[in-house]
Design an enzyme around this catalytic site. Structure first.
Site, short mmCIF file in Angstrom:
data_model
loop_
_atom_site.label_atom_id
_atom_site.label_comp_id
_atom_site.label_asym_id
_atom_site.label_seq_id
_atom_site.Cartn_x
_atom_site.Cartn_y
_atom_site.Cartn_z
N GLU A 1 2.87 -5.62 -27.41
CA GLU A 1 1.82 -6.26 -26.62
C GLU A 1 0.78 -6.74 -27.61
O GLU A 1 -0.03 -5.95 -28.10
CB GLU A 1 1.18 -5.24 -25.66
N CYS B 1 -7.37 -8.70 -24.75
CA CYS B 1 -6.24 -9.59 -25.07
C CYS B 1 -6.09 -10.66 -23.99
O CYS B 1 -5.73 -11.78 -24.28
CB CYS B 1 -4.97 -8.77 -25.20
#
Ligand code: NAP
Length: 456
Positions: A229, A263
């Site tokens: 990720e 993010c």
């Protein structure tokens, strides 16, 4: 003696110094995790659930204390830290309730008397995690991972060792077998040694592309599964039929959440020419209103960045973009006060070749890129090495859905709102934002053996 430092990014004061664990301690934690796994794998899923529910209850009971720790160690607003702890309790309950359904054997009709797919745990999973959501990133791996029957080893970011220790305590207090979940106080340079260990079966990493690439390369060499990720540079498209007031508010909110260190924060704003000026005026007003302040001050809208070196890196990206022709219409200067503060900043005239166009800006800096029309906006959105999230603003929901579902290259695309994670929906990226999925059923299936059973 090598140490890991926790420094309060609001004041620059040292909070604590933790001794790095020697190899012998790391080895004994890996062995303990494996031992615990040998027992835990045999516990039926329904009997694992009460442990996970207890972890959720502990998170609820200790919300204030744990939230305070997050805000002290990495500087996010106390309200955001409280919400983070609440979300961790939610993900624990979600998997406590759903894991049995997610992992139920699936019968498949074949020539066999009986054939089915069963899901079995893999063993000890290493989780290399970032500081930006120091509890949430860990729990969204740990809740499905432990409910699937695995053991977890956490190598947390070096600046949030206090959070790593607190998370270990939550699982211990919830009564999970001793050693089933523990943290390793080691720097990134020692992760390779853990990956190589024969008892470590897989690795999940949330962090930058550099860390992801290095960990995945090493895991690949040792033929161990990875989930990555990584970073994002989410594009938000503002079309000519958007509700501009709402779009400006949502865009500013998403850009400033967690002081811009998410993010899936909105990073590139792409208004079409017909509404460029009107959107920018509203967006600038929203960003300018935001109050930079102490994370414990309930009136602040954003706190400091998590570390001074991260601020230097961000400021450098801004300055290079300006040298290459971007315009700064808000912020862009480092305040004189102590701490790692960076103001809400807007860069316009952002173009290809600039860091603000090509790279992830991990802080409250918005890149505004003008598009001629819908097709051009989609082209610009996809003209990125990243593919984590994206959003489109339009009052025509069919149009929004078409763009979100078919045209945007991202792990998730939202219409008329900001990208967020939800335990019920899969989360992850494409391109250099990584691979694999967390959350939902997809997340729990990442670290299981999808096993075919065939009885002739
Ligand atoms: P980072 O510097 O890559 O660190 C992440 C973790 O990896 C830390 O535990 C770090 O340990 C470790 N690490 C760093 N280099 C390593 C290496 N070469 N080998 C092994 N481990 C290594 O990232 P960060 O600054 O903490 O986090 C910010 C990044 O994470 C951003 O790019 C953000 O977009 C991304 N992120 C992605 C998601 C997502 O779900 N896609 C979610 C949150 C954050 P040390 O601290 O000891 O260096």
């Amino acid at each position: 003696m090598e140490t890991l430092q926790s420094v309060n990014p609001t004041t620059d004061a040292q909070i604590a110094s933790y001794t790095v664990m020697p190899d012998t301690e790391v080895e004994s934690r890996i062995q303990a995790a494996h031992q615990a796994f040998q027992h835990w794998r045999k516990v039926p899923i329904a009997e694992r659930a009460p442990f996970m529910k207890r972890a959720a209850d502990i998170l609820d009971q200790k919300r204030n204390e744990l939230a305070r720790l997050i805000s002290l160690e990495m500087g996010k607003l106390l309200s955001e830290s409280e919400a983070e702890i609440a979300k961790c309790a939610w993900v624990c309950r979600h998997y406590a309730e759903q894991a049995e359904v997610f992992l139920a054997p699936e019968r498949v009709q074949t020539d066999a008397v009986l054939s089915y797919v069963a899901y079995q745990p893999l063993g000890v999973i290493l989780a290399v995690m970032p500081w930006n959501f120091p509890f949430w990133q860990v729990f969204r791996f740990a809740a499905p991972g432990l409910m699937a029957g695995n053991a977890g080893l956490l190598k947390h970011a070096s600046n949030v060792t206090g959070c790593a220790r607190a998370i270990e305590s939550v699982f211990a207090e919830a009564g999970f077998p001793e050693g089933l979940f523990s943290h390793l106080a080691i720097p990134g340079s020692r992760v390779a040694g853990v990956i190589e260990h024969p008892l470590v079966k897989a690795v999940t990493l949330t962090g930058s592309e550099g860390a992801g690439s290095s960990v995945a390369a090493h895991a690949g060499k040792h033929i161990k599964k990875t989930v990555l990720e990584l970073g994002g540079s989410d594009a938000y498209l503002i079309l000519e039929d958007a509700d501009l007031d709402m779009a400006a508010e949502v865009c500013a909110y998403s850009r400033l959440l967690n002081a811009g260190q998410s993010c899936i924060g909105a990073k590139r704003f792409i208004p079409v020419a017909a509404v460029y000026d009107d959107f920018l005026e509203r967006f600038r007003a929203q960003m300018a209103e935001a109050i930079l302040g102490d994370p414990f001050d309930r009136t602040a809208d954003l706190g400091p960045l998590a570390r001074r070196d991260l601020r230097e890196q961000l400021h450098k990206q801004v300055q290079i973009s300006l040298q290459k022709g971007a315009q700064c219409i808000l912020g862009g200067t480092i305040p004189a006060s102590p701490g790692a503060f960076y103001p809400p900043t807007i860069l316009t005239e952002v173009a290809k070749g600039m860091p603000a166009y090509e790279e992830e800006l991990f802080g409250p800096v918005a890149s505004v890129i003008r598009a001629t029309d819908e097709n051009d906006a989609i082209r610009i959105a996809n003209d990125s090495a990243f593919g984590l999230g994206s959003a489109v603003f339009t009052q025509d929901l069919d149009r929004g859905e078409r763009i979100a579902a078919y045209h945007l290259e991202a792990g998730s695309s939202f219409v008329n709102t900001f990208v967020r994670s939800d335990p019920r929906l899969p989360f992850g990226g494409i391109k250099i934002s990584g691979y694999g999925r967390e959350l939902a059923r997809h997340g729990i299936l990442e670290f299981v053996n999808v096993k075919t059973v065939y009885i002739a």
